[in-house]
Design an enzyme around this catalytic site. Structure first.
Site, PDB file in Angstrom:
ATOM      1  N   CYS A  28      14.038  10.416   6.161  1.00  0.00           N
ATOM      2  CA  CYS A  28      14.150   9.849   7.535  1.00  0.00           C
ATOM      3  C   CYS A  28      15.718  10.150   7.972  1.00  0.00           C
ATOM      4  O   CYS A  28      15.837  10.292   9.214  1.00  0.00           O
ATOM      5  CB  CYS A  28      13.758   8.575   7.334  1.00  0.00           C
ATOM      6  N   GLY A  32       7.224   4.861   7.924  1.00  0.00           N
ATOM      7  CA  GLY A  32       6.457   6.066   8.389  1.00  0.00           C
ATOM      8  C   GLY A  32       6.877   6.373   9.586  1.00  0.00           C
ATOM      9  O   GLY A  32       8.044   6.307  10.150  1.00  0.00           O
ATOM     10  N   SER A  33       5.955   7.105  10.296  1.00  0.00           N
ATOM     11  CA  SER A  33       6.342   7.775  11.632  1.00  0.00           C
ATOM     12  C   SER A  33       6.309   7.153  12.604  1.00  0.00           C
ATOM     13  O   SER A  33       5.687   6.017  12.984  1.00  0.00           O
ATOM     14  CB  SER A  33       5.163   9.109  11.838  1.00  0.00           C
ATOM     15  N   GLU A  77      11.412  15.912  15.369  1.00  0.00           N
ATOM     16  CA  GLU A  77      11.524  15.510  14.025  1.00  0.00           C
ATOM     17  C   GLU A  77      10.937  16.614  13.152  1.00  0.00           C
ATOM     18  O   GLU A  77       9.755  16.444  13.001  1.00  0.00           O
ATOM     19  CB  GLU A  77      11.388  14.140  13.723  1.00  0.00           C
ATOM     20  N   GLU A 104      10.085   0.718  10.385  1.00  0.00           N
ATOM     21  CA  GLU A 104      11.096   1.603   9.883  1.00  0.00           C
ATOM     22  C   GLU A 104      10.421   3.013  10.159  1.00  0.00           C
ATOM     23  O   GLU A 104       9.774   3.572   9.283  1.00  0.00           O
ATOM     24  CB  GLU A 104      11.393   1.535   8.313  1.00  0.00           C
ATOM     25  N   LYS A 157       1.035  -1.265  -0.112  1.00  0.00           N
ATOM     26  CA  LYS A 157      -0.035  -0.070  -0.028  1.00  0.00           C
ATOM     27  C   LYS A 157       0.967   1.271   0.154  1.00  0.00           C
ATOM     28  O   LYS A 157       1.405   1.496   0.917  1.00  0.00           O
ATOM     29  CB  LYS A 157      -0.974   0.163   1.296  1.00  0.00           C
ATOM     30  N   ALA A 169       4.999   7.576  15.512  1.00  0.00           N
ATOM     31  CA  ALA A 169       3.454   7.695  16.173  1.00  0.00           C
ATOM     32  C   ALA A 169       2.620   6.581  15.445  1.00  0.00           C
ATOM     33  O   ALA A 169       1.938   5.834  16.117  1.00  0.00           O
ATOM     34  CB  ALA A 169       2.939   9.072  16.052  1.00  0.00           C
ATOM     35  N   THR A 170       2.730   6.454  14.080  1.00  0.00           N
ATOM     36  CA  THR A 170       1.840   5.364  13.310  1.00  0.00           C
ATOM     37  C   THR A 170       2.779   4.194  13.518  1.00  0.00           C
ATOM     38  O   THR A 170       1.850   3.277  13.943  1.00  0.00           O
ATOM     39  CB  THR A 170       2.066   5.842  11.788  1.00  0.00           C
TER      40      THR A 170
HETATM   41  P1  NAD Z   1       2.953   8.494   8.745  1.00  0.00           P
HETATM   42  O1  NAD Z   1       3.036   7.633   9.645  1.00  0.00           O
HETATM   43  O2  NAD Z   1       1.849   9.338   8.755  1.00  0.00           O
HETATM   44  O3  NAD Z   1       2.064   7.415   7.151  1.00  0.00           O
HETATM   45  C1  NAD Z   1       2.774   6.333   6.611  1.00  0.00           C
HETATM   46  C2  NAD Z   1       2.042   5.220   6.185  1.00  0.00           C
HETATM   47  O4  NAD Z   1       1.042   4.819   7.186  1.00  0.00           O
HETATM   48  C3  NAD Z   1       1.001   5.879   5.063  1.00  0.00           C
HETATM   49  O5  NAD Z   1       0.936   5.006   3.780  1.00  0.00           O
HETATM   50  C4  NAD Z   1      -0.293   6.036   5.903  1.00  0.00           C
HETATM   51  O6  NAD Z   1      -1.293   5.889   4.922  1.00  0.00           O
HETATM   52  C5  NAD Z   1      -0.093   4.926   6.723  1.00  0.00           C
HETATM   53  N1  NAD Z   1      -0.965   4.916   7.963  1.00  0.00           N
HETATM   54  C6  NAD Z   1      -1.407   6.249   8.476  1.00  0.00           C
HETATM   55  N2  NAD Z   1      -1.919   5.788   9.747  1.00  0.00           N
HETATM   56  C7  NAD Z   1      -2.073   4.392   9.841  1.00  0.00           C
HETATM   57  C8  NAD Z   1      -2.626   3.298  10.815  1.00  0.00           C
HETATM   58  N3  NAD Z   1      -3.152   3.899  11.946  1.00  0.00           N
HETATM   59  N4  NAD Z   1      -2.426   2.321  10.599  1.00  0.00           N
HETATM   60  C9  NAD Z   1      -1.900   1.752   9.362  1.00  0.00           C
HETATM   61  N5  NAD Z   1      -1.228   2.608   8.266  1.00  0.00           N
HETATM   62  C10 NAD Z   1      -1.398   3.861   8.827  1.00  0.00           C
HETATM   63  O7  NAD Z   1       4.150   8.849   7.844  1.00  0.00           O
HETATM   64  P2  NAD Z   1       4.740   9.779   6.678  1.00  0.00           P
HETATM   65  O8  NAD Z   1       3.992  11.492   7.202  1.00  0.00           O
HETATM   66  O9  NAD Z   1       3.954   9.176   5.588  1.00  0.00           O
HETATM   67  O10 NAD Z   1       6.019   9.906   6.765  1.00  0.00           O
HETATM   68  C11 NAD Z   1       6.844  10.538   7.406  1.00  0.00           C
HETATM   69  C12 NAD Z   1       7.585   9.718   8.347  1.00  0.00           C
HETATM   70  O11 NAD Z   1       8.159   8.438   7.861  1.00  0.00           O
HETATM   71  C13 NAD Z   1       8.722  10.563   9.035  1.00  0.00           C
HETATM   72  O12 NAD Z   1       8.529  10.240  10.587  1.00  0.00           O
HETATM   73  C14 NAD Z   1       9.953   9.847   8.533  1.00  0.00           C
HETATM   74  O13 NAD Z   1      11.248   9.786   9.269  1.00  0.00           O
HETATM   75  C15 NAD Z   1       9.296   8.400   8.293  1.00  0.00           C
HETATM   76  N6  NAD Z   1      10.353   7.718   7.534  1.00  0.00           N
HETATM   77  C16 NAD Z   1      10.914   6.660   7.993  1.00  0.00           C
HETATM   78  C17 NAD Z   1      12.025   5.962   7.114  1.00  0.00           C
HETATM   79  C18 NAD Z   1      12.843   4.778   7.413  1.00  0.00           C
HETATM   80  O14 NAD Z   1      13.256   3.906   6.568  1.00  0.00           O
HETATM   81  N7  NAD Z   1      13.037   4.800   8.808  1.00  0.00           N
HETATM   82  C19 NAD Z   1      11.827   5.954   5.695  1.00  0.00           C
HETATM   83  C20 NAD Z   1      10.985   7.167   5.273  1.00  0.00           C
HETATM   84  C21 NAD Z   1      10.109   7.912   6.164  1.00  0.00           C
END
Ligand code: NAD
Length: 473
Positions: free
Chosen positions: A279, A223-224, A376, A245, A172, A226-227
């Site tokens: 990230c 992603g983040s 961040e 990650e 996704k 928090a998520t």
């Molecule tokens: P996000 O957590 O808001 O969303 C990431 C993904 O999760 C999206 O596809 C979103 O639709 C999905 N999502 C949101 N809520 C969800 C839930 N409750 N259950 C399941 N899926 C859910 O993050 P973002 O704003 O898209 O990305 C930015 C963050 O990602 C930053 O904190 C960045 O550091 C991190 N990031 C980490 C890496 C790594 O490899 N460590 C790489 C890229 C980005």
């Protein structure tokens, strides 16, 4: 009258399919809707998971050499459509065209790099009586969720190890950046056996459905933080395996013996590449007092030469922030610095709309407990922080809940490496930054993640250990 199929369809069970509802994707440089994509329902997700389940026995029994060949064929299909994919990526993500081109190339290269990895059988005992070996077996159906900053790179990080190890996948993309990933779905529909790789797009409701789906055995999430915590909780109900990650607040430590002119542009791009939406972007720059002023001035001068604009226009070096929510968050952090009276060396103002543009903003030595240092930021605003003593710099660099990446910059490599050994993070770069390879594990310490992607360890994350006691007679 015949109806033509809409562009951007999901790949489920080898077929390109639409959903009953669709949602719009916005170009962050113009704030205009540029396309619509399927908004998967729970039934669509069920169909994707079922297709992946049905494909699992055949795919996991497929010889690894054939699985490598499928990954190579995916990589070739992507490379052959590179110009189109890069254009889509710029339009939905905002990044300059040259950066989009290198992301597409990187996706193809990463898949080939992963395809060449080995996961050997480990023999832990061999006697006249028996042989004990540990083999790695695939987990089953994996659900993968990606962020919006590098849609194609993140997809490659998941597709490569998942398929090589014999799992099947439901992938996704972020609802902010589904276009290039759905274009990949179209490109590979005839390349990958039906059901092995399913790609579905959806709005905010889809992620939680995926992480709680009983037919999914593992979640791989980028992603983040928090998520990530929500996902871990949701996955716990059926004890799904997880790889997370997550976010970072990467420090750079600049030692007194650096060549200021040489590292100023490198440090700039380490922090501001992809508009800080990486990230492992440098998010705090600790500079020794002996070089603080000259380095500060050199970075600020360099920053003034960098062109911010629509990524599709020639000459643009930094595009817009990807989406409204992130734009508001970054602006709130800058507003907080202003309210606290921090010295803003460049930027800090507004760029007339439309588009989620923020000027490159550099803040002079704010207090360690300010938002711009603690949080961040994930945008084009970075604090320069002065230190007198390297022990103090290391302590401040490590004083964070995150632990994703870090960099150390110094004229003497041994001294710099000794500092790197004391910084707590999943990856530490010395006199470079942000580079990743399919050959080595990448992942976060502390709240930056659980597990790794890349290298043999990354493959292990997609497998379970199966131990054989093979008695001899
Ligand atoms: P996000 O957590 O808001 O969303 C990431 C993904 O999760 C999206 O596809 C979103 O639709 C999905 N999502 C949101 N809520 C969800 C839930 N409750 N259950 C399941 N899926 C859910 O993050 P973002 O704003 O898209 O990305 C930015 C963050 O990602 C930053 O904190 C960045 O550091 C991190 N990031 C980490 C890496 C790594 O490899 N460590 C790489 C890229 C980005």
């Amino acid at each position: 009258m015949t109806q033509t199929a809409p562009a951007y369809r999901m790949l489920i069970g080898g077929k390109l399919v639409d959903a009953a509802e669709r949602f719009e994707v916005i170009n962050p440089a113009t704030e205009q809707a540029i396309a619509s994509v399927p908004d998967a329902s729970e039934d669509d997700l069920d169909a994707a998971v079922l297709a992946a389940r049905q494909a699992f026995p055949g795919w996991s029994a497929t010889p690894i050499e054939e699985r490598r060949a499928v990954l190579a064929a995916i990589a070739d299909a992507i490379a052959a459509d590179a110009a189109n994919l890069a254009r889509l990526l710029t339009s939905e993500q905002g990044k300059p065209h040259a950066d989009a081109e290198s992301e597409v190339k990187g996706m193809s290269g990463y898949l080939k790099g992963i395809a060449a990895l080995e996961l050997p059988v480990e023999v832990v005992e061999e006697t006249d009586k028996r042989r004990i070996e540990v083999r790695r077996v695939p987990i089953g159906v994996v659900g993968s969720i990606a962020a919006w900053n590098f849609p194609l790179s993140l997809a490659a990080f998941k597709i490569g190890p998942c398929l090589l190890t014999g799992n099947t996948l439901v992938l996704k993309p972020s609802p902010f950046t589904p276009l290039a990933t759905l274009r990949v779905a179209e490109l590979i529909a005839d390349v990958v056996p039906a059901g092995v790789l399913n790609i579905i797009s959806g709005s905010d409701r889809l992620g939680p459905w995926l992480t709680s789906h009983p037919g999914i055995d593992k979640i791989s999430f980028t992603g983040s933080t928090a998520t990530g915590k929500r996902i871990m909780e949701s996955a716990s109900h059926s004890l799904k395996r997880i790889t997370l990650e997550l976010g970072g607040n990467d420090p750079a430590i600049v030692l007194p013996d650096v060549d200021v002119a040489e590292i100023a542009p490198k440090l700039f791009w380490s922090a501001f590449g992809n508009n800080g939406q990486i990230c492992v972007a440098t998010k705090r720059i600790y500079v020794h007092k002996d070089v603080y002023e000259p380095l500060r001035d050199a970075i600020v001068e360099y920053a003034k030469t960098v062109q911010v604009g629509d990524g599709s226009q020639q000459g643009t070096q930094l595009g817009p922030i990807n989406n409204r929510a992130q734009y508001d968050r970054v602006r709130a952090i800058i507003a907080d610095s202003k309210a606290q009276g921090h010295d803003i060396l460049t930027g800090g103002g507004d760029i007339e709309g439309p588009g989620f543009f923020i000027p490159v903003t550099i803040i002079d030595n704010p207090p360690e407990d300010s938002r711009i240092v603690r949080e961040e930021q994930f945008g084009p605003v970075v604090p320069l922080l002065r230190f007198d003593d390297v022990d103090d710099a290391i302590a401040r660099a490590n004083d964070t809940a995150y632990g994703l990446g870090a960099s150390v910059w110094g004229g003497d490599e041994d001294t710099a490496t000794a500092v790197a050994e004391r910084v707590s993070a999943g990856t530490v770069w010395v006199n470079e930054s942000r580079n990743l390879t399919p050959l080595a594990p990448f992942g976060g310490h502390r709240q930056s993640g659980i597990g790794v992607e890349g290298g043999r360890e990354g493959l292990m994350e997609y497998t379970l250990a199966k131990t054989y006691f093979l008695g001899k007679r």
